[in-house]
Write a protein that holds these residues in place. Sequence first.
Motif, PDB file in Angstrom:
ATOM      1  N   GLY A 379       0.834  -1.196   0.000  1.00 15.06           N
ATOM      2  CA  GLY A 379       0.000   0.000   0.000  1.00 15.06           C
ATOM      3  C   GLY A 379       0.865   1.241   0.000  1.00 15.06           C
ATOM      4  N   LYS A 380       0.210   2.391   0.058  1.00 11.10           N
ATOM      5  CA  LYS A 380       0.939   3.653  -0.001  1.00 11.10           C
ATOM      6  C   LYS A 380       1.940   3.780   1.139  1.00 11.10           C
ATOM      7  CE  LYS A 380       0.925   7.744  -2.204  1.00 11.10           C
ATOM      8  NZ  LYS A 380       1.005   7.873  -3.675  1.00 11.10           N
ATOM      9  N   LYS A 381       1.489   3.472   2.357  1.00 15.33           N
ATOM     10  CA  LYS A 381       2.370   3.606   3.511  1.00 15.33           C
ATOM     11  C   LYS A 381       3.537   2.624   3.433  1.00 15.33           C
ATOM     12  CE  LYS A 381      -0.940   5.471   6.877  1.00 15.33           C
ATOM     13  NZ  LYS A 381      -1.590   5.253   8.185  1.00 15.33           N
ATOM     14  N   GLN A 384       6.082   3.859   0.948  1.00 14.94           N
ATOM     15  CA  GLN A 384       6.893   4.944   1.488  1.00 14.94           C
ATOM     16  C   GLN A 384       7.913   4.427   2.494  1.00 14.94           C
ATOM     17  OE1 GLN A 384       3.890   7.675   2.945  1.00 14.94           O
ATOM     18  NE2 GLN A 384       3.702   8.707   0.950  1.00 14.94           N
ATOM     19  N   ASN A 408       6.445   9.561  -4.920  1.00 15.55           N
ATOM     20  CA  ASN A 408       5.061   9.450  -5.377  1.00 15.55           C
ATOM     21  C   ASN A 408       4.935   9.841  -6.845  1.00 15.55           C
ATOM     22  OD1 ASN A 408       4.271   8.636  -2.835  1.00 15.55           O
ATOM     23  ND2 ASN A 408       3.658  10.695  -2.170  1.00 15.55           N
ATOM     24  N   GLU A 411       6.415   6.845  -8.941  1.00 17.10           N
ATOM     25  CA  GLU A 411       5.628   5.616  -9.050  1.00 17.10           C
ATOM     26  C   GLU A 411       4.416   5.793  -9.959  1.00 17.10           C
ATOM     27  OE1 GLU A 411       2.511   4.783  -7.904  1.00 17.10           O
ATOM     28  OE2 GLU A 411       1.971   6.427  -6.561  1.00 17.10           O
ATOM     29  N   LEU A 417       2.901   1.096  -7.244  1.00 13.39           N
ATOM     30  CA  LEU A 417       3.423   0.840  -5.897  1.00 13.39           C
ATOM     31  C   LEU A 417       3.999  -0.570  -5.805  1.00 13.39           C
ATOM     32  CD1 LEU A 417       0.410   2.356  -3.911  1.00 13.39           C
ATOM     33  CD2 LEU A 417       2.640   3.442  -4.303  1.00 13.39           C
TER      34      LEU A 417
END
Length: 435
Positions: A379-381, A384, A408, A411, A417
């Motif tokens: 996922g996004k978190k 990162q 961001n 990607e 992601l």
Amino acid sequence: MARLNECILYRDFEHGDLLDEMAEIMTLCEKDAADLKSKEGQFFECVNGLVEMAGLYGFSGNLWHCYLTFLLVNKENAFSTASEIRGAVKGSINELVLNDFEIFKELYDFDLNVLDEAFGISCCKVICDYTNTGSNSKMFNSRIRDRICEMSRTLAGAETTEEFMADMVQFYKDFGVGKLGLHKAFRVGRDENDKVEIQPITRIAHVKLEDLIGYEIPKQKLIENTEAFVRGRKANNCLLFGDAGTGKSSSIKGILNRYYDEGLRIIEVYKHQFQDLNDVIAQIKNRNYKFIIYMDDLSFEEFEIEYKYLKAVIEGGLEKKPDNILIYATSNRRHLVRERAGDKMEVMDDDDLHSSDTVQEKLSLVYRFGVRIYFGAPGKKEFQTIVKALAERNGIKMPEDELLLEANKWELSHGGLTGRTAQQFIDHLLGIQEE
């Protein structure tokens, strides 16, 4: 040196021509024969051979000793293959090998400087303390090259034949013998006679499982299965499936590097080579290593039938699959074989009168992998977190807000992601910094 033909197990070397020619010259030198001078051209050819081998394999130091060691660590015979991984063996074979090592110890102990005196040159002084032009090797990676050079010094320093033999046994136990012992990874090819050949891969990324950020549960499943396998317990064929760029192939490389010292080896096989699998298995089934036959990015279209070869090899043939072999595969498809919507419809049509049989045939392949491990896109978190960890590992100094903003942006236009996208972004930053 005429005793060389008295060797029983250590004879008929693949690269043994130079050995025979040097042994002939040494014999004439010991006899102080008048016709030694007639061998001057042969001697220079031998020196040339040693220097060329040094260039090819990256050897330094005493090139004669490196060459002899190269022959010994690559010679697969009843003694060396029995000693690999397991160490010292019992039985009469030890007496026969002791005879051979006594002869080889004489080759190590021979003072090549007497040939310089005989021919009025200084070649041997150079090749006995040779400094290579560079550290690169065309045939070996630095780990193998250094291992052979170090072993050559160990054998040259042996005081007795028994010590020489003990050193060789320890080498076979620690590192194995021949290409399967010295190398980690292999591919399948063909020799000059078009026979199936297992060929070493000399350059392999030294990936560690710790380098793969996240995916702790999938990695642990892979570790547990592989650890059981290398330590002689029951283990399953393994399929790593999921989204592209999530670390499936990197996990396999990490597993190889972690368990290589325990005797794990990997052979990479492509779809068009599945018909050669039985030949490959025949060459490795009686060795003391654990082999993973590895298939990367495995999938099949409807018209491809290679999966039938794979099904038979994994499970279903008359011959039992050897205990020292497992199949590991990675795929972006859960079921490996492309499925049509019509495959799942319980209808009969002109193309397939038994659609349920079609479905079962396609699913039967994936069911033969006892362990199936899913690698999903982060996922996004999570993405990162991967970016921040990679940036720190590579020494990238950038404010966190700016780093994540740029990541961001990257990607969105470079594959979404995934861990692979994160690594490519970091490589991009490193490239900019180096300009």
